[in-house]
Design a protein around this motif. Sequence first.
Motif, PDB file in Angstrom:
ATOM      1  N   GLY A 217      -6.345   9.088  -9.604  1.00 49.13           N
ATOM      2  CA  GLY A 217      -6.588   9.051  -8.163  1.00 49.13           C
ATOM      3  C   GLY A 217      -7.442  10.188  -7.646  1.00 49.13           C
ATOM      4  O   GLY A 217      -7.501  10.413  -6.434  1.00 49.13           O
ATOM      5  N   ASP A 269      -6.674  13.600   4.216  1.00 50.46           N
ATOM      6  CA  ASP A 269      -5.936  12.391   4.580  1.00 50.46           C
ATOM      7  C   ASP A 269      -5.943  11.456   3.372  1.00 50.46           C
ATOM      8  O   ASP A 269      -6.881  10.697   3.153  1.00 50.46           O
ATOM      9  CB  ASP A 269      -6.598  11.723   5.790  1.00 50.46           C
ATOM     10  CG  ASP A 269      -5.802  10.519   6.289  1.00 50.46           C
ATOM     11  OD1 ASP A 269      -4.623  10.375   5.892  1.00 50.46           O
ATOM     12  OD2 ASP A 269      -6.367   9.714   7.068  1.00 50.46           O
ATOM     13  N   LEU A 270      -4.893  11.517   2.582  1.00 55.68           N
ATOM     14  CA  LEU A 270      -4.833  10.786   1.328  1.00 55.68           C
ATOM     15  C   LEU A 270      -3.710   9.751   1.323  1.00 55.68           C
ATOM     16  O   LEU A 270      -2.746   9.861   2.077  1.00 55.68           O
ATOM     17  CB  LEU A 270      -4.604  11.765   0.162  1.00 55.68           C
ATOM     18  CG  LEU A 270      -5.649  12.860  -0.037  1.00 55.68           C
ATOM     19  CD1 LEU A 270      -5.137  13.882  -1.052  1.00 55.68           C
ATOM     20  CD2 LEU A 270      -6.967  12.265  -0.502  1.00 55.68           C
ATOM     21  N   ASP A 271      -3.870   8.788   0.463  1.00 54.86           N
ATOM     22  CA  ASP A 271      -2.807   7.810   0.230  1.00 54.86           C
ATOM     23  C   ASP A 271      -1.573   8.568  -0.254  1.00 54.86           C
ATOM     24  O   ASP A 271      -1.652   9.326  -1.232  1.00 54.86           O
ATOM     25  CB  ASP A 271      -3.272   6.822  -0.827  1.00 54.86           C
ATOM     26  CG  ASP A 271      -2.260   5.702  -1.086  1.00 54.86           C
ATOM     27  OD1 ASP A 271      -1.055   5.923  -0.861  1.00 54.86           O
ATOM     28  OD2 ASP A 271      -2.684   4.621  -1.519  1.00 54.86           O
ATOM     29  N   SER A 273       0.835   7.769  -2.035  1.00 54.09           N
ATOM     30  CA  SER A 273       1.164   7.526  -3.442  1.00 54.09           C
ATOM     31  C   SER A 273       0.352   8.410  -4.370  1.00 54.09           C
ATOM     32  O   SER A 273       0.744   8.656  -5.513  1.00 54.09           O
ATOM     33  CB  SER A 273       0.924   6.056  -3.796  1.00 54.09           C
ATOM     34  OG  SER A 273      -0.458   5.733  -3.712  1.00 54.09           O
ATOM     35  N   HIS A 307      -2.524   7.105 -12.314  1.00 52.24           N
ATOM     36  CA  HIS A 307      -2.768   6.241 -11.154  1.00 52.24           C
ATOM     37  C   HIS A 307      -2.013   4.922 -11.292  1.00 52.24           C
ATOM     38  O   HIS A 307      -1.959   4.321 -12.374  1.00 52.24           O
ATOM     39  CB  HIS A 307      -4.268   5.962 -11.022  1.00 52.24           C
ATOM     40  CG  HIS A 307      -4.628   5.205  -9.785  1.00 52.24           C
ATOM     41  ND1 HIS A 307      -4.450   5.727  -8.519  1.00 52.24           N
ATOM     42  CD2 HIS A 307      -5.144   3.961  -9.609  1.00 52.24           C
ATOM     43  CE1 HIS A 307      -4.856   4.847  -7.617  1.00 52.24           C
ATOM     44  NE2 HIS A 307      -5.281   3.757  -8.257  1.00 52.24           N
TER      45      HIS A 307
END
Length: 352
Positions: A217, A269-271, A273, A307
């Motif tokens: 990721g 600003d990340l996912d 998960s 990931h």
Amino acid sequence: MRLNGEIEEEEEVEVVEEKKLVVVAETYSIGVGLVKPQPVHKLNVGYALTSKKKNSFLQPKFLALARNKGIFFVPIDLNRPLLDQGPFDVVLHKLLGKDWCEVIEDYRQKHPEVTVLDPPDAIQHLYNRQSMLQHVADLNLPDCHGKVGVPRQLVVTKDPSSIPYEVTKAGLKLPLVAKPLLVDGSSKSHELFLVYDQFSLAELEPPLVLQEFVNHGGILFKVYIVGETIKVVRRFSLPNLSKRELAKVAGVYPFPRVSSCLASADDADLDPSIAEHPPRPLLEKLVRELRRRLGLRLFNIDMIREHGTRDIFYVIDINYFPGYGKMPDYEHIFTDFLLSLVQSKYKNRPAT
């Protein structure tokens, strides 16, 4: 005698006073509004660092805070016998070379009352990328908060033409991350390459470690350890590679050192998960075991999360005495750690 990673004589340092005690003002009440200074033991920290490490670690804010807490950093003169210098409560060092290792080991034997951070024989394990990660591979942590391992890897020490055969024989899947086997402090020892195809493997220069690339990721977790303290920082890393992209690319490509990248991912600003830190209980168990196995108190771990999973992690690198200047609040964390060493020493001293 000059050693590798010598300290320049013209370095500016804090002047060390002769008294063994300093007075730090701490306000507390006695009777009605009286304030009395608290005497604390002065802590002399001898340091032997390269100029680059000194500039990044001994920053003005850090030195000022340390001085206010009674901690004084004193440069070790590499032109004089170490046994003739001091007295020191702690010796902090990060120099390479057989000569220095012998000097610091001799000093440890003759001054067991001094805390040396860290023992040179323990540090040596991290200068070889094969032995470095073997400690992680040998761990058998309870699988209650996640799994930690190392990517599949292969050590190559022979001629480059044999690498494609060795990779096929080991069953490693492309792409592969190629890293120099030895970490000797040079910029070349930190050069990393991504190898996309079988034919390009013969372009590499052994000795090296080939590691399967794991999609993660684009986020790497730098886990800093200072004694008992653990601090995690997110950093941007290489993006995921799809099968379609891999089919279009061939060759060997260098990529930048993540540790040198100033782009922190902590505020991005990340996912969730991807951005979520590894579970704290997992980190505590991992660090506790590595601290015991390595015999080190100052190091960091580079970790990635596979990931598409939540609890599968890989350790891809371990570094001794990393760039603490990039760790948030390192000034307070490190000075508290140094003070805890002295407190522990006086607490364990036999009563007279």
